[in-house]
Design a protein around this motif. Structure first.
Motif, PDB file in Angstrom:
ATOM      1  N   GLY A  90       0.673  -1.527   0.410  1.00  0.00           N
ATOM      2  CA  GLY A  90      -0.333   0.124  -0.027  1.00  0.00           C
ATOM      3  C   GLY A  90       0.977   1.358  -0.442  1.00  0.00           C
ATOM      4  O   GLY A  90       0.944   1.988  -0.681  1.00  0.00           O
ATOM      5  N   ILE A  91       1.999   1.508   0.720  1.00  0.00           N
ATOM      6  CA  ILE A  91       3.133   2.335   1.398  1.00  0.00           C
ATOM      7  C   ILE A  91       3.732   2.236  -1.062  1.00  0.00           C
ATOM      8  O   ILE A  91       3.535   3.662  -0.714  1.00  0.00           O
ATOM      9  N   ALA A  92       3.993   1.313  -1.218  1.00  0.00           N
ATOM     10  CA  ALA A  92       4.402   1.338  -2.721  1.00  0.00           C
ATOM     11  C   ALA A  92       3.448   2.401  -3.612  1.00  0.00           C
ATOM     12  O   ALA A  92       4.440   3.058  -4.144  1.00  0.00           O
ATOM     13  N   ASN A  93       2.283   1.938  -3.720  1.00  0.00           N
ATOM     14  CA  ASN A  93       1.326   2.198  -4.592  1.00  0.00           C
ATOM     15  C   ASN A  93       1.084   3.551  -3.928  1.00  0.00           C
ATOM     16  O   ASN A  93       1.012   4.674  -5.200  1.00  0.00           O
ATOM     17  N   PHE A  94       0.928   3.933  -3.303  1.00  0.00           N
ATOM     18  CA  PHE A  94       0.539   5.340  -2.431  1.00  0.00           C
ATOM     19  C   PHE A  94       2.060   6.348  -3.107  1.00  0.00           C
ATOM     20  O   PHE A  94       1.871   6.943  -3.827  1.00  0.00           O
ATOM     21  N   LEU A 127       8.644   5.863 -15.145  1.00  0.00           N
ATOM     22  CA  LEU A 127       9.748   5.406 -14.948  1.00  0.00           C
ATOM     23  C   LEU A 127      10.090   5.536 -13.896  1.00  0.00           C
ATOM     24  O   LEU A 127      10.578   4.419 -13.476  1.00  0.00           O
ATOM     25  N   THR A 128      10.056   7.031 -13.786  1.00  0.00           N
ATOM     26  CA  THR A 128      10.421   7.092 -11.988  1.00  0.00           C
ATOM     27  C   THR A 128       9.264   6.248 -11.260  1.00  0.00           C
ATOM     28  O   THR A 128       9.829   6.266 -10.240  1.00  0.00           O
ATOM     29  N   GLY A 129       8.353   6.416 -11.360  1.00  0.00           N
ATOM     30  CA  GLY A 129       7.268   5.264 -10.677  1.00  0.00           C
ATOM     31  C   GLY A 129       7.323   3.806 -10.434  1.00  0.00           C
ATOM     32  O   GLY A 129       7.270   3.867  -9.394  1.00  0.00           O
ATOM     33  N   SER A 130       7.502   3.730 -11.442  1.00  0.00           N
ATOM     34  CA  SER A 130       7.923   1.853 -11.513  1.00  0.00           C
ATOM     35  C   SER A 130       9.521   1.547 -10.786  1.00  0.00           C
ATOM     36  O   SER A 130       9.337   0.726 -10.514  1.00  0.00           O
ATOM     37  N   MET A 131       9.657   2.556 -10.836  1.00  0.00           N
ATOM     38  CA  MET A 131      11.586   2.084 -10.390  1.00  0.00           C
ATOM     39  C   MET A 131      11.198   1.804  -8.651  1.00  0.00           C
ATOM     40  O   MET A 131      11.801   1.370  -8.402  1.00  0.00           O
ATOM     41  N   VAL A 132      10.784   3.629  -7.575  1.00  0.00           N
ATOM     42  CA  VAL A 132      10.150   3.797  -6.687  1.00  0.00           C
ATOM     43  C   VAL A 132       9.171   2.245  -6.793  1.00  0.00           C
ATOM     44  O   VAL A 132       9.466   1.329  -5.197  1.00  0.00           O
ATOM     45  N   ILE A 133       7.946   2.552  -6.948  1.00  0.00           N
ATOM     46  CA  ILE A 133       7.682   1.087  -6.636  1.00  0.00           C
ATOM     47  C   ILE A 133       8.532  -0.353  -6.871  1.00  0.00           C
ATOM     48  O   ILE A 133       7.699  -0.912  -6.201  1.00  0.00           O
TER      49      ILE A 133
END
Length: 669
Positions: A90-94, A127-133
C-alpha cells in the motif's frame, strides 16, 4: 480538452470514487491471478487506474494517493496476503501514484498529451514511478517474504510501467477532429489491426511475428485522430494480454535458463509498442499544430500586408517586361496602376506571370535595378498618373528565393507638392524681402537727401531770425520772431533726427572718437534742458559716482544719447515732477540711469518703444507731441558704441527708468 481536465466539479468526486473502486477490483484480481511461485502479479492495471484518480483530484492528489494506498492494502489483504505485506504494498502504491501524478501535472496547462514534451514527461513519470514502486515492493518481498530483490524489482517495474503507459494516455489525450477522411479506410484499419493482433497472439501461432502489430498501429497514428489511436492501443494491449494469458503468441512459452519470462517479455513489448505509438501520434499532432500556426501567421501577415497603407510588392523577374508576382497589395496596385495585386496570384495570369509595359516608370526602375546588380536601392519616381512615389528595393538571394525583389512604395505626392509650394513661397518671400530692402534703401537715401537739403534753408532762417531779433525792438514783432525761432529749432531738431536715422541704416563714414567725460556732458545737457524743465516745474537732480567716468565716443553722439533720454524724461514727467540722474562705474563699464515720474508705459508697449516712428496708443502719452524717433536713435547709437540700453516702466504706479550701460574708456586723452 482531455477527459481529466474536462471533468466538472460535480462529477469529479464520483469519478474518483469509481476509479478507487476499480483500483480495488483490479488489484484483487491481479493478486488472485498471480502466477504460482511468484510474490508479485503478472500485470497491475490498478496502477493506471490509481494514477488517473489522482490526476482527477488535481490539487488534492495527496488525499487521493493516500486513499489509493488504503485501497491497495485492502485488496491485497482480501486476496490473502499478510497484513504487513499488504501495508508495504500500500505504501509503495501510494508513493507511485503521488509521484507519477505530480510529475504529469507539472506540464503546461496541467496533465495532458498535447505535444512531444508531454509524451517525454509521461515517460519520465512512468520510469520514475515504476522504479520507486519496484524498489519499495522488492524491499517488502525481500524482508517479509524472503523473495529475490532483483527479480522482484524488475518484475514490479515492468508490470506497473506497462499498465500505466497503456491505461493513462487515453484519459490525457485530446479528443476531437476527423477520425478519418475515408470511412472505408477507417473500417479497414480496425479490421486489419485486430486481425493482425488476433493472428500474432492466437493460441495456434507460436511464430515470432510481434513486429506485425507495429506497422498497423503506426498506420493509425499517421492517418487517424490521436484519441482514436490511443484507444485502439489500449484495446489491442488488453487483447494481447488476454491472448497471451490463454497461451497464445510468441511470449507464452518464453523461458530463460529454464525460468518462464512470459510476463516480462509481454510487459516489455507493451511498453515499447505503446511508447512508440504515443510518440508517433504526438509528433504528428504537434506537426499539424505547427503547420496550422504557420498558416495562421502567414494569413495574418498577408492580411496585414494587403491592408497596409504602404505599397508592398514581391516579384520575381523572368524576362522583362514579364514578371512573376508573388505578393502585392491594394496600395501598390493603386500607386503603380498595376493589376489587382492584392488578389490571388492566379488571378493575375497563369502562374502569377504578368506582362508589364516598358513605358511604365516603375518597370523602368525595376529593369535598371536588375541590370545594376546592387542589393538595395532607394529613390523617387513619378508614376504614369502623376503621383510622386518614394520606393525602396531589395533583393533576396537565399536558397528558396533566388532573385526575388521586395519593393516598398510610399505615396509622397501631398508632401512633395507641399515642398514645391513651400519652395515657391520662399522664393516669392525672398523676392519681397529684396524689394523691401530696396525700398528701404531708397527711403533712407531720400530721407538723407531731403534732410541735407532742408538743413541749409533752416540754418538761413535761424540766422536771419537772430539778426532780426537784434534789430527789432517792438514787442509784437519780437514775439513773431520768437515763434519763428522756436519752430525753426524744432524743424532743425527733426532734420537732425532724420539725418541720424539715415546714418544708422546706411553705411556712414567713420567718425573720430575720443574719451568723453560723461559727468561734464550730463551737466551740459541738464543746462541746455533747464528752460524746458523750469517751464514744466520739473526738478532735475543728479547723483554722480565719485569717480570721473570717461566713455570712448564721438562727443556729438554721446550728447544725443543723454539729451534725448533727458528730454523724454522731462517732457513726459507730470508737472511738479522729478527726474533723477544717477551714474555708477566699474572697471569695465559705465552705467547711466535716468528715472522720471511720468505716467508710465503699458507693458505691451515697452518692447515697441525702440521701433521707429512708434507712438504708444495710451491716451496719457498720445497728448505729448513727438515723432517716435528719439529712443530708436538712442538705441542705435548705444549699440554702435558697444553698449546696451534697457527700459522699465510701471503703467499703474507711474514712472519710467532708462538704463544705459557703455564700455568705460581705458585711457583719457
Amino acid at each position: 480538452m482531455s477527459l481529466v481536465s474536462g471533468l466538472r466539479a460535480r462529477t469529479r468526486f464520483s469519478v474518483i470514487a469509481g476509479l478507487l473502486a476499480l483500483t480495488y477490483v483490479l488489484g484483487l484480481a491481479a493478486v488472485v491471478l498471480t502466477p504460482p511461485g511468484s510474490q508479485t502479479a503478472a500485470w497491475w492495471p490498478a496502477a493506471g487506474a490509481s494514477v488517473v484518480a489522482a490526476l482527477c483530484a488535481r490539487k488534492r492528489r495527496w488525499g487521493v494517493a493516500l486513499l489509493v494506498g488504503l485501497v491497495t492494502v485492502g485488496s491485497n489483504y482480501a486476496a490473502g496476503r499478510p497484513l504487513l505485506v499488504s501495508i508495504g504494498f500500500g505504501i509503495a502504491n501510494f508513493s507511485e501514484t503521488w509521484l507519477v501524478s505530480a510529475i504529469l501535472s507539472r506540464g503546461i496547462g496541467g496533465a495532458g498529451l498535447r505535444r512531444m514534451s508531454d509524451v517525454a514527461r509521461l515517460l519520465i513519470a512512468i520510469l520514475t514511478g515504476s522504479m520507486v514502486i519496484g524498489l519499495l515492493a522488492a524491499a517488502v518481498v525481500g524482508m517479509l517474504q524472503g523473495g529475490r530483490f532483483i527479480e522482484t524489482l524488475f518484475a514490479v517495474m515492468a508490470s506497473h510501467a506497462a499498465a500505466v503507459i497503456v491505461v493513462v494516455p487515453p484519459v490525457l489525450v485530446v479528443y476531437g477532429g476527423d477520425v478519418s477522411r475515408n470511412r472505408l479506410e477507417f473500417v479497414a484499419q480496425i479490421v486489419v489491426t485486430f486481425a493482425v493482433v488476433g493472428f500474432v497472439f492466437s493460441p495456434t501461432n507460436a511464430l515470432p511475428l510481434v513486429f506485425l502489430s507495429l506497422p498497423v498501429l503506426s498506420w493509425a497514428a499517421f492517418n487517424f485522430s490521436y484519441g482514436f489511436t490511443i484507444i485502439e492501443l489500449l484495446v489491442t494491449a488488453v487483447l494481447t494480454v488476454e491472448l497471451t494469458a490463454a497461451g497464445g503468441g510468441p511470449f507464452a512459452a518464453s523461458e530463460v535458463a529454464g525460468v518462464s519470462v512470459t510476463n516480462q517479455m509481454l510487459q516489455l513489448f507493451l511498453i515499447a509498442q505503446a511508447g512508440t505509438i504515443i510518440f508517433l501520434g504526438a509528433g504528428r499532432l504537434e506537426r499539424e499544430r505547427l503547420a496550422e500556426q504557420v498558416q495562421s501567421r502567414s494569413q495574418l501577415l498577408r492580411g496585414g500586408l494587403v491592408g497596409a497603407q504602404v505599397g508592398l510588392l514581391i516579384l520575381q523577374p523572368i524576362r522583362f517586361p514579364e514578371v512573376r508576382v508573388l505578393l502585392g497589395n491594394d496600395a501598390a496596385s493603386e500607386m503603380l496602376e498595376w493589376p489587382a495585386l492584392a488578389g490571388e496570384v492566379e488571378d493575375l495570369g497563369p502562374g502569377g506571370v504578368v506582362r508589364l509595359s516598358r513605358r511604365d516608370p516603375a518597370v523602368q526602375i525595376f529593369d535598371a535595378y536588375c541590370r545594376s546588380g546592387v542589393s538595395e536601392q532607394r529613390g523617387e519616381l513619378t508614376t504614369r498618373a502623376g503621383r510622386r512615389v518614394q520606393y525602396f528595393l531589395s533583393t533576396r538571394n537565399s536558397e528558396f528565393d533566388q532573385g526575388v525583389i521586395a519593393a516598398q512604395f510610399v505615396d509622397i505626392t501631398d508632401r512633395y507638392e507641399a515642398q514645391v509650394a513651400n519652395q515657391k513661397a520662399l522664393e516669392h518671400e525672398q523676392d519681397l524681402v529684396d524689394q523691401l530692402r530696396d525700398l528701404n534703401r531708397q527711403k533712407d537715401d531720400f530721407v538723407s537727401s531731403v534732410s541735407h537739403e532742408l538743413r541749409t534753408p533752416i540754418t538761413s532762417i535761424l540766422g536771419f531770425a537772430e539778426v532780426m531779433e537784434d534789430a527789432v525792438t517792438e514787442p509784437e514783432i519780437r514775439e513773431y520772431i520768437d515763434v519763428i525761432q522756436r519752430n525753426a529749432r524744432r524743424l532743425a531738431d527733426l532734420v537732425e533726427d532724420l539725418l541720424e536715422l539715415g546714418s544708422t541704416s546706411a553705411s556712414s563714414p567713420t567718425k573720430t572718437t575720443k574719451a568723453v567725460d560723461l559727468h561734464r556732458l550730463i551737466r551740459e545737457c541738464v543746462q541746455e534742458q533747464s528752460t524746458m524743465a523750469k517751464s514744466r516745474g520739473v526738478i532735475v537732480s543728479m547723483s554722480f559716482d565719485p569717480q570721473s567716468p570717461f566713455v570712448t565716443s564721438v562727443s556729438h553722439d554721446l550728447t544725443r544719447i543723454v539729451s534725448n533720454i533727458l528730454s523724454n524724461a522731462i517732457k513726459f514727467s507730470l508737472p511738479e515732477g522729478e527726474v533723477d540722474i544717477i551714474t555708477s562705474c566699474t572697471d569695465d563699464e559705465v552705467q547711466l540711469v535716468i528715472t522720471d515720474t511720468g505716467p508710465g508705459i503699458p507693458a505691451e508697449d515697452v518692447e515697441k518703444v525702440f521701433e521707429r516712428f512708434y507712438r504708444s496708443p495710451a491716451e496719457a502719452l498720445r497728448v505729448i507731441q513727438g515723432t517716435g524717433l528719439g529712443l530708436p536713435i538712442v538705441k542705435s547709437l548705444v549699440e554702435r558704441h558697444g553698449g546696451r540700453i534697457a527700459l522699465k516702466s510701471d503703467y499703474l504706479a507711474g514712472g519710467t527708468t532708462v538704463t544705459v550701460t557703455m564700455p568705460r574708456a581705458k585711457t583719457v586723452s
